[in-house]
Design a protein around this motif. Structure first.
Motif, PDB file in Angstrom:
ATOM      1  N   VAL A  12      -1.913  35.409   7.361  1.00  0.00           N
ATOM      2  CA  VAL A  12      -2.225  36.016   6.064  1.00  0.00           C
ATOM      3  C   VAL A  12      -0.980  36.055   5.182  1.00  0.00           C
ATOM      4  CG1 VAL A  12      -2.935  38.161   4.935  1.00  0.00           C
ATOM      5  CG2 VAL A  12      -4.172  37.339   6.948  1.00  0.00           C
ATOM      6  N   ALA A  13       0.144  36.445   5.758  1.00  0.00           N
ATOM      7  CA  ALA A  13       1.390  36.521   4.988  1.00  0.00           C
ATOM      8  C   ALA A  13       1.795  35.146   4.460  1.00  0.00           C
ATOM      9  CB  ALA A  13       2.502  37.116   5.846  1.00  0.00           C
ATOM     10  N   ALA A  14       1.681  34.126   5.282  1.00  0.00           N
ATOM     11  CA  ALA A  14       2.021  32.775   4.836  1.00  0.00           C
ATOM     12  C   ALA A  14       1.071  32.323   3.727  1.00  0.00           C
ATOM     13  CB  ALA A  14       1.975  31.801   6.011  1.00  0.00           C
ATOM     14  N   GLY A  15      -0.199  32.649   3.849  1.00  0.00           N
ATOM     15  CA  GLY A  15      -1.167  32.297   2.807  1.00  0.00           C
ATOM     16  C   GLY A  15      -0.889  32.995   1.490  1.00  0.00           C
ATOM     17  N   VAL A  16      -0.522  34.264   1.552  1.00  0.00           N
ATOM     18  CA  VAL A  16      -0.215  35.023   0.341  1.00  0.00           C
ATOM     19  C   VAL A  16       1.032  34.465  -0.337  1.00  0.00           C
ATOM     20  CG1 VAL A  16       0.540  37.286  -0.503  1.00  0.00           C
ATOM     21  CG2 VAL A  16      -1.381  37.129   1.073  1.00  0.00           C
ATOM     22  N   LEU A  17       2.056  34.175   0.446  1.00  0.00           N
ATOM     23  CA  LEU A  17       3.265  33.589  -0.124  1.00  0.00           C
ATOM     24  C   LEU A  17       2.968  32.224  -0.744  1.00  0.00           C
ATOM     25  CD1 LEU A  17       6.005  34.458   2.509  1.00  0.00           C
ATOM     26  CD2 LEU A  17       5.936  35.172   0.125  1.00  0.00           C
ATOM     27  N   ALA A  18       2.154  31.432  -0.063  1.00  0.00           N
ATOM     28  CA  ALA A  18       1.804  30.107  -0.581  1.00  0.00           C
ATOM     29  C   ALA A  18       1.045  30.217  -1.898  1.00  0.00           C
ATOM     30  CB  ALA A  18       0.976  29.350   0.445  1.00  0.00           C
ATOM     31  N   LYS A  19       0.133  31.167  -1.981  1.00  0.00           N
ATOM     32  CA  LYS A  19      -0.614  31.352  -3.229  1.00  0.00           C
ATOM     33  C   LYS A  19       0.329  31.728  -4.363  1.00  0.00           C
ATOM     34  CE  LYS A  19      -4.350  33.897  -5.334  1.00  0.00           C
ATOM     35  NZ  LYS A  19      -5.676  33.398  -5.347  1.00  0.00           N
ATOM     36  N   GLY A  20       1.305  32.556  -4.096  1.00  0.00           N
ATOM     37  CA  GLY A  20       2.262  32.948  -5.110  1.00  0.00           C
ATOM     38  C   GLY A  20       3.148  31.807  -5.572  1.00  0.00           C
ATOM     39  N   LYS A  21       3.255  30.766  -4.754  1.00  0.00           N
ATOM     40  CA  LYS A  21       4.083  29.614  -5.110  1.00  0.00           C
ATOM     41  C   LYS A  21       3.246  28.392  -5.458  1.00  0.00           C
ATOM     42  CE  LYS A  21       8.208  30.980  -2.775  1.00  0.00           C
ATOM     43  NZ  LYS A  21       9.528  30.419  -2.632  1.00  0.00           N
ATOM     44  N   ALA A  26      -4.745  27.332   2.437  1.00  0.00           N
ATOM     45  CA  ALA A  26      -5.344  27.067   3.743  1.00  0.00           C
ATOM     46  C   ALA A  26      -4.354  26.393   4.690  1.00  0.00           C
ATOM     47  CB  ALA A  26      -6.593  26.202   3.584  1.00  0.00           C
ATOM     48  N   LEU A  27      -3.620  25.435   4.182  1.00  0.00           N
ATOM     49  CA  LEU A  27      -2.631  24.742   5.003  1.00  0.00           C
ATOM     50  C   LEU A  27      -1.583  25.715   5.532  1.00  0.00           C
ATOM     51  CD1 LEU A  27      -1.220  22.147   6.065  1.00  0.00           C
ATOM     52  CD2 LEU A  27       0.000  22.114   3.892  1.00  0.00           C
ATOM     53  N   GLY A  32       0.763  29.287   9.578  1.00  0.00           N
ATOM     54  CA  GLY A  32       1.107  30.640   9.990  1.00  0.00           C
ATOM     55  C   GLY A  32       0.502  30.997  11.333  1.00  0.00           C
ATOM     56  N   LEU A  33      -0.716  30.532  11.585  1.00  0.00           N
ATOM     57  CA  LEU A  33      -1.341  30.755  12.893  1.00  0.00           C
ATOM     58  C   LEU A  33      -0.629  29.986  13.996  1.00  0.00           C
ATOM     59  CD1 LEU A  33      -5.184  30.659  12.250  1.00  0.00           C
ATOM     60  CD2 LEU A  33      -3.880  32.550  13.209  1.00  0.00           C
ATOM     61  N   PHE A  38       7.970  31.255  11.499  1.00  0.00           N
ATOM     62  CA  PHE A  38       8.639  30.077  10.961  1.00  0.00           C
ATOM     63  C   PHE A  38       7.907  29.540   9.734  1.00  0.00           C
ATOM     64  CE2 PHE A  38       9.708  30.146  15.497  1.00  0.00           C
ATOM     65  CZ  PHE A  38      11.072  30.377  15.370  1.00  0.00           C
ATOM     66  N   ALA A  39       6.586  29.683   9.689  1.00  0.00           N
ATOM     67  CA  ALA A  39       5.823  29.272   8.506  1.00  0.00           C
ATOM     68  C   ALA A  39       6.145  30.181   7.332  1.00  0.00           C
ATOM     69  CB  ALA A  39       4.328  29.302   8.805  1.00  0.00           C
ATOM     70  N   ILE A  40       6.288  31.465   7.598  1.00  0.00           N
ATOM     71  CA  ILE A  40       6.642  32.404   6.537  1.00  0.00           C
ATOM     72  C   ILE A  40       8.025  32.061   5.986  1.00  0.00           C
ATOM     73  CG2 ILE A  40       7.138  34.822   6.018  1.00  0.00           C
ATOM     74  CD1 ILE A  40       5.000  35.521   8.112  1.00  0.00           C
ATOM     75  N   LEU A  41       8.932  31.767   6.872  1.00  0.00           N
ATOM     76  CA  LEU A  41      10.280  31.392   6.453  1.00  0.00           C
ATOM     77  C   LEU A  41      10.249  30.105   5.620  1.00  0.00           C
ATOM     78  CD1 LEU A  41      13.354  31.904   6.660  1.00  0.00           C
ATOM     79  CD2 LEU A  41      13.320  30.511   8.718  1.00  0.00           C
ATOM     80  N   ALA A  42       9.492  29.122   6.077  1.00  0.00           N
ATOM     81  CA  ALA A  42       9.433  27.834   5.379  1.00  0.00           C
ATOM     82  C   ALA A  42       8.821  27.983   3.990  1.00  0.00           C
ATOM     83  CB  ALA A  42       8.636  26.828   6.203  1.00  0.00           C
ATOM     84  N   VAL A  43       7.690  28.662   3.887  1.00  0.00           N
ATOM     85  CA  VAL A  43       7.045  28.805   2.580  1.00  0.00           C
ATOM     86  C   VAL A  43       7.880  29.706   1.672  1.00  0.00           C
ATOM     87  CG1 VAL A  43       5.506  30.760   3.039  1.00  0.00           C
ATOM     88  CG2 VAL A  43       4.800  29.004   1.445  1.00  0.00           C
TER      89      VAL A  43
END
Length: 57
Positions: A12-21, A26-27, A32-33, A38-43
């Motif tokens: 969820v956190a990775a998705g929210v960050l991705a939406k903000g950017k 979905a990707l 994130g799953l 590491f996905a949170i860090l990358a995004v």
């Protein structure tokens, strides 16, 4: 059970960050799953994609 919940939070956190950017939500949620923090860090480190509300200057 807590472990699964933690990975869902990462998704969820990775998705929210991705939406903000303006990135593919979905990707990044799937990433994130799969790779968790590491996905949170990358995004968090990538630059925002140009979107409808962002113009070229």
């Amino acid at each position: 059970m807590e472990f699964i919940l933690l990975w869902v939070v990462f998704a969820v956190a990775a998705g929210v960050l991705a939406k903000g950017k303006n990135r593919n939500v979905a990707l990044w949620a799937i990433l994130g799953l799969l790779i968790g923090p590491f996905a949170i860090l990358a995004v968090g480190l990538i630059k925002p994609a140009p979107g409808a509300d962002q113009g070229y200057q």
